[in-house]
Motif scaffolding. Sequence first.
Motif, PDB file in Angstrom:
ATOM      1  N   ILE A  30       8.559  -3.446  -5.892  1.00  0.00           N
ATOM      2  CA  ILE A  30       7.783  -3.372  -7.124  1.00  0.00           C
ATOM      3  C   ILE A  30       8.213  -4.430  -8.131  1.00  0.00           C
ATOM      4  N   TYR A  31       9.479  -4.805  -8.128  1.00  0.00           N
ATOM      5  CA  TYR A  31       9.966  -5.769  -9.110  1.00  0.00           C
ATOM      6  C   TYR A  31       9.421  -7.172  -8.838  1.00  0.00           C
ATOM      7  N   ALA A  34       5.701  -6.978  -9.796  1.00  0.00           N
ATOM      8  CA  ALA A  34       5.536  -6.988 -11.256  1.00  0.00           C
ATOM      9  C   ALA A  34       5.806  -8.383 -11.816  1.00  0.00           C
ATOM     10  N   PHE A  78      -2.102  -4.677 -15.698  1.00  0.00           N
ATOM     11  CA  PHE A  78      -0.955  -3.820 -16.013  1.00  0.00           C
ATOM     12  C   PHE A  78      -1.039  -2.497 -15.262  1.00  0.00           C
ATOM     13  N   ILE A  79      -2.229  -1.944 -15.162  1.00  0.00           N
ATOM     14  CA  ILE A  79      -2.404  -0.694 -14.408  1.00  0.00           C
ATOM     15  C   ILE A  79      -2.060  -0.907 -12.936  1.00  0.00           C
ATOM     16  N   SER A  80      -2.333  -2.088 -12.413  1.00  0.00           N
ATOM     17  CA  SER A  80      -2.016  -2.341 -11.002  1.00  0.00           C
ATOM     18  C   SER A  80      -0.514  -2.258 -10.754  1.00  0.00           C
ATOM     19  N   ILE A  81       0.279  -2.646 -11.757  1.00  0.00           N
ATOM     20  CA  ILE A  81       1.736  -2.528 -11.604  1.00  0.00           C
ATOM     21  C   ILE A  81       2.131  -1.052 -11.548  1.00  0.00           C
ATOM     22  N   VAL A  82       1.576  -0.264 -12.455  1.00  0.00           N
ATOM     23  CA  VAL A  82       1.861   1.178 -12.460  1.00  0.00           C
ATOM     24  C   VAL A  82       1.366   1.813 -11.169  1.00  0.00           C
ATOM     25  N   TRP A  83       0.164   1.416 -10.755  1.00  0.00           N
ATOM     26  CA  TRP A  83      -0.426   1.933  -9.525  1.00  0.00           C
ATOM     27  C   TRP A  83       0.474   1.615  -8.333  1.00  0.00           C
ATOM     28  N   PHE A  85       3.597   1.181  -8.326  1.00  0.00           N
ATOM     29  CA  PHE A  85       4.831   1.963  -8.416  1.00  0.00           C
ATOM     30  C   PHE A  85       4.628   3.366  -7.848  1.00  0.00           C
ATOM     31  N   PHE A  86       3.494   3.977  -8.176  1.00  0.00           N
ATOM     32  CA  PHE A  86       3.267   5.360  -7.752  1.00  0.00           C
ATOM     33  C   PHE A  86       2.520   5.475  -6.419  1.00  0.00           C
TER      34      PHE A  86
END
Length: 123
Positions: A30-31, A34, A78-83, A85-86
């Motif tokens: 993820i890092y 991101a 930005f939502i794609s990064i959160v997405w 992650f989860f």
Amino acid sequence: MEKTPLYHAVTKLDYMFAAFCIAVFIAGNIYIFAGVVGIILILSIKYVRHIKKEFLKSGLISVKETYLSMVAYYFFYFISIVWAFFIPNLSILLVGAASLLAIKIYTRRIADKVYEEQNGSNK
């Protein structure tokens, strides 16, 4: 619309999305993902500003629609990064693709108007 500043800027954002797609497949964690998305967003600032200027100059896109498309562009990345992650799967591509949706819709509106004006003047 080819060879116009708006077309050039939208094409550059398409290339940024291609880089996003590659990052989805290559990023190991993820890092890294991101970081790549952050770089894409930084590199796209110039083109998003240019699109904003062209939208407002055209008179066909309202100020609210212009800001909606700009906010949507950054929001969905930005939502794609959160997405990621989860829910780390290929559905991230759909979230990233939504980032360009509003810009493409409004660019199409300008292109239709330009096409109508060119065909109206040819008759």
